[in-house]
Design a protein around this motif. Structure first.
Motif, PDB file in Angstrom:
ATOM      1  N   GLN A 556       0.838  -1.201   0.000  1.00 37.63           N
ATOM      2  CA  GLN A 556       0.000   0.000   0.000  1.00 37.63           C
ATOM      3  C   GLN A 556       0.874   1.253   0.000  1.00 37.63           C
ATOM      4  O   GLN A 556       2.002   1.252   0.488  1.00 37.63           O
ATOM      5  CB  GLN A 556      -0.883   0.035   1.247  1.00 37.63           C
ATOM      6  N   THR A 560      -3.083   5.030   1.308  1.00 43.25           N
ATOM      7  CA  THR A 560      -4.025   3.917   1.486  1.00 43.25           C
ATOM      8  C   THR A 560      -3.541   2.906   2.516  1.00 43.25           C
ATOM      9  O   THR A 560      -3.894   1.730   2.464  1.00 43.25           O
ATOM     10  CB  THR A 560      -4.238   3.191   0.142  1.00 43.25           C
ATOM     11  N   SER A 562      -4.320   2.410   5.452  1.00 46.25           N
ATOM     12  CA  SER A 562      -5.326   1.905   6.393  1.00 46.25           C
ATOM     13  C   SER A 562      -6.275   0.895   5.747  1.00 46.25           C
ATOM     14  O   SER A 562      -7.177   0.389   6.404  1.00 46.25           O
ATOM     15  CB  SER A 562      -6.139   3.064   6.968  1.00 46.25           C
ATOM     16  N   GLN A 563      -6.125   0.609   4.465  1.00 48.86           N
ATOM     17  CA  GLN A 563      -7.032  -0.316   3.790  1.00 48.86           C
ATOM     18  C   GLN A 563      -6.723  -1.762   4.194  1.00 48.86           C
ATOM     19  O   GLN A 563      -5.557  -2.134   4.366  1.00 48.86           O
ATOM     20  CB  GLN A 563      -6.917  -0.163   2.263  1.00 48.86           C
ATOM     21  N   THR A 564      -7.804  -2.536   4.327  1.00 50.93           N
ATOM     22  CA  THR A 564      -7.657  -3.954   4.672  1.00 50.93           C
ATOM     23  C   THR A 564      -8.413  -4.797   3.640  1.00 50.93           C
ATOM     24  O   THR A 564      -9.276  -4.301   2.920  1.00 50.93           O
ATOM     25  CB  THR A 564      -8.226  -4.250   6.074  1.00 50.93           C
ATOM     26  N   GLU A 565      -8.078  -6.064   3.623  1.00 47.76           N
ATOM     27  CA  GLU A 565      -8.782  -7.010   2.762  1.00 47.76           C
ATOM     28  C   GLU A 565      -9.302  -8.160   3.612  1.00 47.76           C
ATOM     29  O   GLU A 565      -8.706  -8.520   4.630  1.00 47.76           O
ATOM     30  CB  GLU A 565      -7.866  -7.524   1.660  1.00 47.76           C
TER      31      GLU A 565
END
Length: 635
Positions: A556, A560, A562-565
């Motif tokens: 990342q 971004t 802080s984005q999770t999957e």
């Protein structure tokens, strides 16, 4: 034919006139001898032929009257004729049987005196009727039982039962049962008792005929006793059986409760005779194994291989019976099923649509996707969808949605053809059939507006509520339709939704915790400090997920970071996939589709994988560039 019949009857009447005086003189002489020998004539002997036969609950043959009738020398002597006259009569009688085209023709014969006459007549009647259609058979059977000569024939059968040869005895009993003579009638009970008395003298062929008839008879003391005795004799004579057909008929007598020891003996005997098996024998053996729930992998492998190598020319109905046997025995043979699919696809232009649909339906029950056949049939449907009736359309839709077959460039054309054909039947379609239709279309990701609007009308919904016997199934289907409308968001002329009253409460089964899966996930994520694992997650209050892994997205940027999957780990059973493939079947395919819509990355691990294989698969799908797990992973 009419002239030949008249000539034969004329000859028959001449023969009867010549033989009647000799037979009458013979009977009177024997009666005089009987009077001089005993001092009186026994009227009770004649009466016993018409009186009720005693029925013993333990199957102990007949009472005193019946035994006297079976072995009475006076009855036997009265039936003796000179060899030349008997030969003439037999030749005329057999010539007549060959010319019969219906049971009524046969019953027009004036008299049936000998055991051979009765047995041949009964078997001829059954053979003729067995070739008729269901409606014809029903009418002919009614004519038989209304014909006065049929009662005379059965009276003669009771008279001659004691002097019938074993093979004729078995054939006569088989014919009477197949023709529908009541199984608790005097004549059938007398034949059962006669079979009990002579059972030890039956040869291989007679035993197989008797086994064939007893298999389908209703339970009664006499039938059960005879079955028990026959099983013991078959088991004792099993090593000496030489006929393949006789072996198969005898095997059919043994039910699902057959002991393992006896099944092993049957398996050993059958394997020793496999070189004698023809293709029809092989198909019949598979049907017999299914009937008695006899699973033998070596036998099934040999049978499937032999049928696969000789598919061309095999009647379609026999192939369907083979597929049904595979289903009952819970056995699959990829080469055989693929061969059948290719064979039917190659003959699809000369094969009726009903037969093709029947094959497709059987493939679906086996969980096998016949790609060649489904592609060929889809092309025919696209060309002429109006040739299919409503029941055919529903079956086709069920098969294609269940097996999740990818039609690729023909997909839209096929689905539109099916939906347009179904719209024609919309006025006469029942509410439940309409629900099934919409459910199948939703599984395929196709949403025909006319069908959906009709389904969600108040009148249709009220009609479904009144069908209490299918409420649970209806709710499951409505829940799937609701999820598809909600998540797939199809473009429709007007927004549609399923009323909450039709959804009911979603009841998800609570499977036991899978400790092995948790251990695998912990091992795979041991160096992933930012990853979190949550077990037994319910998504959208409808889909159950075995585990959800939440972790930061790799590579990342700072914006971004802080984005999770979310990775949804599923452990579907083997039956959720098409046989020998990784293609998910209908419900599982929709589940994967909707999880992707909701932002999950679905990963599947089948329950049949070992812990090492499952761990390797998990790492491969989650971290493609990571090294494989150590092969010494504990299970």
């Amino acid at each position: 034919m009419k002239r030949t019949f008249d000539v034969f009857i004329s000859k028959w009447r001449q023969y009867k006139l010549v033989s009647a005086s000799a037979k009458t003189w013979s009977l009177r002489s024997q009666q005089l001898l009987h009077v001089h020998g005993t001092g009186h004539i026994q009227p009770q002997m004649v009466a016993s032929l018409k009186s009720a036969v005693r029925f013993h609950s333990q199957g102990s043959s007949l009472g005193l009257e019946g035994k006297e009738h079976l072995s009475n020398p006076l009855v036997k002597a009265s039936e003796q004729q000179s060899p030349s006259s008997q030969t003439l009569k037999d030749s005329l009688f057999m010539e007549y049987l060959k010319q019969c085209r219906s049971p009524s023709d046969l019953l027009d014969l004036p008299d049936y005196n000998t055991p051979a006459d009765v047995s041949s007549s009964l078997m001829c009647m059954w053979t003729i009727i067995n070739k008729m259609s269901y409606k014809q058979r029903r009418c002919e059977l009614q004519l038989i039982f209304e014909h006065p000569a049929f009662e005379t024939m059965l009276q003669n059968a009771m008279t001659n039962v004691g002097s019938e040869p074993n093979e004729n005895l078995a054939y006569s009993l088989l014919a009477m049962v197949k023709l529908g003579v009541p199984q608790r009638s005097r004549v059938v009970r007398m034949y059962l008792c006669a079979c009990q008395e002579k059972l030890n003298t039956f040869d291989e062929k007679s035993l197989s005929i008797l086994a064939n008839v007893l298999k389908d008879m209703e339970s009664s003391p006499n039938v059960n006793a005879l079955k028990c005795g026959l099983r013991l004799i078959i088991e004792a004579r099993l090593p000496h059986i030489k006929s393949v057909l006789a072996l198969q008929k005898m095997m059919g007598l043994f039910g699902e409760g057959t002991s393992l020891h006896l099944k092993q003996k049957l398996e050993k005997k059958t394997l020793s005779m496999m070189d004698q098996f023809s293709i029809p024998n092989t198909q019949c053996m598979m049907s017999t194994m299914a009937e008695i729930d006899f699973y033998s992998k070596p036998l099934l492998q040999i049978c499937c291989k032999k049928i696969t190598e000789n598919l061309i020319g095999v009647p379609f109905q026999r192939l369907i019976e083979v597929m049904r046997s595979l289903k009952q025995l819970r056995y699959r043979d990829v080469a055989l099923l693929t061969g059948i699919s290719d064979y039917i696809a190659s003959t699809i232009d000369i094969c009726s649509q009903k037969k093709v649909i029947l094959f497709l339906s059987n493939f679906e029950t086996l969980g096998f996707c016949p790609t060649t056949l489904m592609a060929a049939f889809a092309e025919k449907v696209i060309i002429n969808p109006d040739s299919l009736k409503l029941v055919d359309l529903l079956c086709v839709l069920k098969v294609y949605s269940s097996l999740n077959y990818d039609l690729q460039q023909n997909r839209e054309l096929f689905l539109q053809s099916i939906s347009q054909a179904l719209e024609f039947y919309l006025p006469q379609m029942s509410a439940f059939d309409l629900l099934k239709t919409c459910y199948y279309f939703c599984l395929l990701g196709h949403f025909p507006p006319a069908l959906l609007e009709k389904l969600l009308q108040d009148s249709t919904l009220e009609g479904l509520k009144s069908q209490g016997n299918e409420l649970r199934r209806q709710k499951n289907m409505f829940q799937m339709v609701h999820m598809c409308l909600h998540l797939d968001q199809p473009v429709l002329p007007q927004p549609l939704s399923v009323p909450p009253s039709m959804l009911g409460d979603v009841t998800l089964s609570d499977p036991p915790p899978k400790h092995q899966l948790l251990q695998l996930l912990q091992q795979v994520l041991c160096d992933q400090a930012d990853a979190a694992v949550q077990e037994k997650v319910v998504v959208e209050n409808f889909y159950f997920v075995d585990a959800v892994i939440t972790r930061p997205v790799a590579n990342q940027s700072e914006e971004t970071s802080s984005q999770t999957e979310r990775i949804a780990v599923l452990c579907p059973p083997f039956s959720a996939f098409c046989f020998t493939t990784s293609t998910p079947r209908g419900p599982l395919a929709v589940k994967l589709r909707h999880l992707k819509v909701l932002g999950y990355i679905p990963i599947m691990i089948t329950e049949e994988l070992s812990s090492v294989e499952a761990g390797e698969l998990l790492k491969e799908q989650m971290f493609p560039k990571m090294p494989a797990l150590n092969s010494t992973t504990s299970s």
